[in-house]
Design a protein around this motif. Structure first.
Motif, PDB file in Angstrom:
ATOM      1  N   PHE A  33       0.825  -1.206  -0.047  1.00  0.00           N
ATOM      2  CA  PHE A  33      -0.072  -0.092  -0.188  1.00  0.00           C
ATOM      3  C   PHE A  33       1.094   1.421  -0.064  1.00  0.00           C
ATOM      4  O   PHE A  33       0.648   2.297  -0.750  1.00  0.00           O
ATOM      5  CB  PHE A  33      -0.912   0.130   1.114  1.00  0.00           C
ATOM      6  N   ASP A  58      10.348  -4.763  -5.577  1.00  0.00           N
ATOM      7  CA  ASP A  58       9.819  -5.712  -4.706  1.00  0.00           C
ATOM      8  C   ASP A  58       9.879  -7.079  -4.896  1.00  0.00           C
ATOM      9  O   ASP A  58      10.174  -7.496  -6.139  1.00  0.00           O
ATOM     10  CB  ASP A  58       8.297  -5.487  -4.646  1.00  0.00           C
ATOM     11  N   GLY A  64       2.733  -8.438  -2.703  1.00  0.00           N
ATOM     12  CA  GLY A  64       3.504  -9.792  -2.357  1.00  0.00           C
ATOM     13  C   GLY A  64       3.544  -9.808  -0.827  1.00  0.00           C
ATOM     14  O   GLY A  64       3.928 -10.834  -0.148  1.00  0.00           O
ATOM     15  N   LEU A  73     -10.092  -4.284   4.560  1.00  0.00           N
ATOM     16  CA  LEU A  73     -11.224  -3.394   5.219  1.00  0.00           C
ATOM     17  C   LEU A  73     -10.839  -1.739   5.428  1.00  0.00           C
ATOM     18  O   LEU A  73      -9.614  -1.657   5.797  1.00  0.00           O
ATOM     19  CB  LEU A  73     -11.515  -3.748   6.636  1.00  0.00           C
ATOM     20  N   ARG A 403      -3.773  -0.975  10.254  1.00  0.00           N
ATOM     21  CA  ARG A 403      -4.842  -0.086   9.379  1.00  0.00           C
ATOM     22  C   ARG A 403      -3.993   0.756   8.216  1.00  0.00           C
ATOM     23  O   ARG A 403      -4.032   1.908   7.967  1.00  0.00           O
ATOM     24  CB  ARG A 403      -5.544   1.046  10.397  1.00  0.00           C
TER      25      ARG A 403
HETATM   26  C1  LIG Z   1      -3.475 -10.425   8.159  1.00  0.00           C
HETATM   27  C2  LIG Z   1      -3.462  -9.155   8.048  1.00  0.00           C
HETATM   28  C3  LIG Z   1      -4.553  -8.321   7.857  1.00  0.00           C
HETATM   29  C4  LIG Z   1      -4.835  -6.916   7.669  1.00  0.00           C
HETATM   30  N1  LIG Z   1      -6.144  -6.371   7.456  1.00  0.00           N
HETATM   31  C5  LIG Z   1      -6.164  -5.008   6.994  1.00  0.00           C
HETATM   32  C6  LIG Z   1      -7.268  -4.442   6.813  1.00  0.00           C
HETATM   33  O1  LIG Z   1      -8.265  -5.283   6.674  1.00  0.00           O
HETATM   34  N2  LIG Z   1      -7.180  -3.107   6.499  1.00  0.00           N
HETATM   35  C7  LIG Z   1      -6.276  -2.359   6.469  1.00  0.00           C
HETATM   36  O2  LIG Z   1      -6.122  -1.159   6.466  1.00  0.00           O
HETATM   37  N3  LIG Z   1      -4.851  -2.840   6.977  1.00  0.00           N
HETATM   38  C8  LIG Z   1      -4.739  -4.433   7.271  1.00  0.00           C
HETATM   39  N4  LIG Z   1      -3.756  -4.885   7.544  1.00  0.00           N
HETATM   40  C9  LIG Z   1      -2.409  -3.977   7.772  1.00  0.00           C
HETATM   41  C10 LIG Z   1      -2.056  -3.729   6.272  1.00  0.00           C
HETATM   42  O3  LIG Z   1      -1.836  -4.815   5.509  1.00  0.00           O
HETATM   43  C11 LIG Z   1      -0.739  -3.062   6.627  1.00  0.00           C
HETATM   44  O4  LIG Z   1      -0.574  -1.786   7.183  1.00  0.00           O
HETATM   45  C12 LIG Z   1      -0.050  -2.555   5.302  1.00  0.00           C
HETATM   46  O5  LIG Z   1       0.060  -3.850   4.312  1.00  0.00           O
HETATM   47  C13 LIG Z   1       1.382  -2.216   5.284  1.00  0.00           C
HETATM   48  O6  LIG Z   1       1.736  -1.750   3.949  1.00  0.00           O
HETATM   49  P1  LIG Z   1       3.194  -1.485   3.501  1.00  0.00           P
HETATM   50  O7  LIG Z   1       3.354  -1.171   2.336  1.00  0.00           O
HETATM   51  O8  LIG Z   1       3.823  -0.602   4.445  1.00  0.00           O
HETATM   52  O9  LIG Z   1       3.940  -2.978   3.714  1.00  0.00           O
HETATM   53  P2  LIG Z   1       3.850  -4.470   2.868  1.00  0.00           P
HETATM   54  O10 LIG Z   1       2.687  -4.519   2.197  1.00  0.00           O
HETATM   55  O11 LIG Z   1       4.449  -5.403   3.708  1.00  0.00           O
HETATM   56  O12 LIG Z   1       4.762  -4.016   1.625  1.00  0.00           O
HETATM   57  C14 LIG Z   1       6.245  -4.368   1.799  1.00  0.00           C
HETATM   58  C15 LIG Z   1       6.903  -4.801   0.543  1.00  0.00           C
HETATM   59  O13 LIG Z   1       8.352  -5.083   0.549  1.00  0.00           O
HETATM   60  C16 LIG Z   1       8.648  -6.202   0.019  1.00  0.00           C
HETATM   61  N5  LIG Z   1       9.833  -6.544   0.490  1.00  0.00           N
HETATM   62  C17 LIG Z   1      10.287  -6.537   1.908  1.00  0.00           C
HETATM   63  N6  LIG Z   1      11.682  -6.751   2.061  1.00  0.00           N
HETATM   64  C18 LIG Z   1      12.228  -6.454   0.799  1.00  0.00           C
HETATM   65  C19 LIG Z   1      13.461  -6.484   0.110  1.00  0.00           C
HETATM   66  N7  LIG Z   1      14.526  -6.398   1.035  1.00  0.00           N
HETATM   67  N8  LIG Z   1      13.565  -6.295  -0.977  1.00  0.00           N
HETATM   68  C20 LIG Z   1      12.726  -6.007  -1.852  1.00  0.00           C
HETATM   69  N9  LIG Z   1      11.443  -6.172  -1.614  1.00  0.00           N
HETATM   70  C21 LIG Z   1      11.103  -6.251  -0.185  1.00  0.00           C
HETATM   71  C22 LIG Z   1       7.614  -7.130   0.338  1.00  0.00           C
HETATM   72  O14 LIG Z   1       7.573  -8.277  -0.535  1.00  0.00           O
HETATM   73  C23 LIG Z   1       6.302  -6.378   0.409  1.00  0.00           C
HETATM   74  O15 LIG Z   1       5.425  -6.548  -0.815  1.00  0.00           O
HETATM   75  C24 LIG Z   1      -3.552  -6.332   7.712  1.00  0.00           C
HETATM   76  C25 LIG Z   1      -2.282  -6.905   7.824  1.00  0.00           C
HETATM   77  C26 LIG Z   1      -2.496  -8.140   7.959  1.00  0.00           C
HETATM   78  C27 LIG Z   1      -0.794  -8.774   8.243  1.00  0.00           C
END
Ligand SMILES: Cc1cc2nc3c(=O)[nH]c(=O)nc-3n(C[C@H](O)[C@H](O)[C@H](O)COP(=O)(O)OP(=O)(O)OC[C@H]3O[C@@H](n4cnc5c(N)ncnc54)[C@H](O)[C@@H]3O)c2cc1C
Length: 434
Positions: A33, A58, A64, A73, A403
């Protein structure tokens, strides 16, 4: 989708100089996200004299990580029914991004990736949050009264009204539920892929018209250290979720706690009349049901605090213990869930920030100090030399906790502005929590 194998990175002579003729190259690490939102917002700053090139890294591809494994949600309230910090801004920005993704999803080229667009990206069915204890019901009532003056249509429902909304719902006598009718649930994988497609379409259009050189490139590549990227980009934005903590430059520097979550993908048994009413809202009572159609729903999520297992794979042992827990917690409220069949599993790692008086707030800001300190420790004695040869700026956007959706749009926009104008003061200083 444009995917390329990682190629040797070319150092640009004008790197860091904001020369009008130079392409501005940005690396965004992580396609969840946070990362895809930042990529989209960076591209909006492309101009004919300074076209923007975004490279999105990624190791697992778009969605992923935790984002793709989430329940999807989206609503702006905390568990007591109170508007979250910057909840209104977050909500409006998330809706804008959803609309961008939905437009791309309906583009003809989307059919190559998604097949015929018969399945929606998002469901606008609202959420019903059930009070598990008397004190929750009191909080709901108090916050509904406060919200009565704004445009939100949240409402407290008693048992009969709640049961009418969700046939099959069990709610104790005298129980209360908070109805959030405007809440949405997205299909997180599809949403993110569509948003990235929007980035690609936008950059292609810009490049073919008045901003040649505008580019959005996905690199399926693991980044083990920020040193790999030094000097090659005007700025690097770290959006690696919980795995940001593993970068050598950020190890032990961020106030984050990891928490693995497992989600069951359930399907109503063939021929069963036990389906989820097509208009009924998603359910939330700690555990949640995110409904993706009459016969499909996600049931989540477990909380394994301290785990650093970010794998989307769920083995048999983890699956059976998660299923036992999720059914035990949800069956008292929605008994027929016991008859639904498991279609699959998804899992991811949350990056939980510290709690503050304003709630759990994401971590955002410039990390130049942390990166330079780390690199100067490695190259001890060469610090001044490093400062002269690289002008890459380093940023962090993480700690989205449980969230992510509510914060990803408005903060993605702010982070992009701070990066483009090289001005950290455009970000809320309270989010620099390291
Ligand atoms: C089971 C679950 C249910 C959830 N439900 C909700 C919900 O309903 N509503 C909501 O708002 N939030 C929800 N959340 C929270 C939400 O998913 C997180 O807040 C959000 O995904 C964080 O986004 P991000 O982009 O920071 O991290 P991530 O989505 O974890 O993105 C990080 C990316 O970096 C990549 N990566 C990591 N390390 C490396 C590396 N060294 N080199 C290259 N790539 C790498 C990973 O593959 C990943 O795609 C939920 C979380 C979980 C675990």
């Amino acid at each position: 989708m444009v995917t390329t194998a990682v190629r040797p990175l070319v150092t640009c002579a004008s790197m860091g100089d904001l020369q009008p003729w130079g392409v501005r190259r940005f690396a965004v690490l992580g396609a969840g996200f946070a990362g895809v939102s930042v990529a989209w917002h960076l591209l909006q700053h492309t101009t004919s004299s300074a076209p923007v090139c975004v490279e999105l890294f990624d190791e697992l591809g778009v969605g992923g990580g935790a984002s793709g494994a989430s329940g999807g949600l989206l609503h702006p309230y905390n568990p007591k029914g109170k508007l979250l910090w910057k909840g209104a801004e977050g909500w409006n920005a998330a809706l804008r991004l959803l609309s961008v993704a939905e437009t791309a999803y309906s583009d003809a080229s989307a059919a190559d990736q998604f097949g015929p667009a018969t399945v929606p990206l998002a469901w606008r069915r609202g959420i019903l949050r059930l009070a598990k204890e008397q004190k929750h019901a009191i909080d709901f009532q108090k916050n509904v009264n406060i919200a009565a003056s704004d445009e939100s249509r949240i409402a407290c429902l008693g048992g009969p009204a709640a049961r009418e909304l969700v046939p099959g719902l069990e709610i104790p006598a005298g129980g209360l539920a908070l109805h959030i009718p405007q809440a949405i649930n997205v299909h997180p994988q599809r949403y993110l892929k569509a948003l990235w497609l929007a980035c690609e379409l936008f950059s292609r259009n810009a490049s073919n018209s008045d901003c040649p050189g505008t580019q959005a490139v996905l690199r399926n590549h693991r980044v083990d250290s920020l040193r790999e990227l030094k000097g090659n980009y005007e700025a690097v934005i770290v959006c690696l979720g919980a795995q940001a903590m593993l970068l050598p430059e950020l190890l032990d520097k961020l106030p984050l706690t990891s928490c693995r979550g497992v989600v069951a993908q359930l399907q109503a048994p063939q021929g069963s009349r036990n389906v989820f009413c097509s208009k009924a809202p998603n359910l939330l009572f700690g555990t949640w049901l995110a409904v993706q159609g009459e016969r499909d729903l996600l049931l989540g999520a477990t909380k394994d605090w301290g785990s650093m297992n970010a794998s989307p794979h769920v083995d048999n042992r983890e699956a059976s213990s998660a299923l036992e827990k999720l059914i035990r917690e949800s069956a008292p409220f929605y008994p027929s869930i016991k008859e639904w069949e498991v279609k699959g599993w998804q899992a991811g790692l949350r990056a939980i920030p510290p709690r503050s008086a304003l709630g759990s707030l994401p971590l955002v800001g410039c990390i130049d100090e942390l990166v330079r300190r780390s690199h100067s420790e490695v190259y001890s004695g060469q610090t001044s030399n490093i400062k002269q040869t690289t002008s890459t700026k380093w940023w962090l956007f993480g700690g989205l906790g449980s969230r992510g959706l509510i914060h990803h749009g408005w903060l993605g926009d702010l982070v992009a502005k701070a990066v483009v104008y090289r001005d950290e003061s455009l970000l809320p200083q309270t989010l620099k929590q390291w």
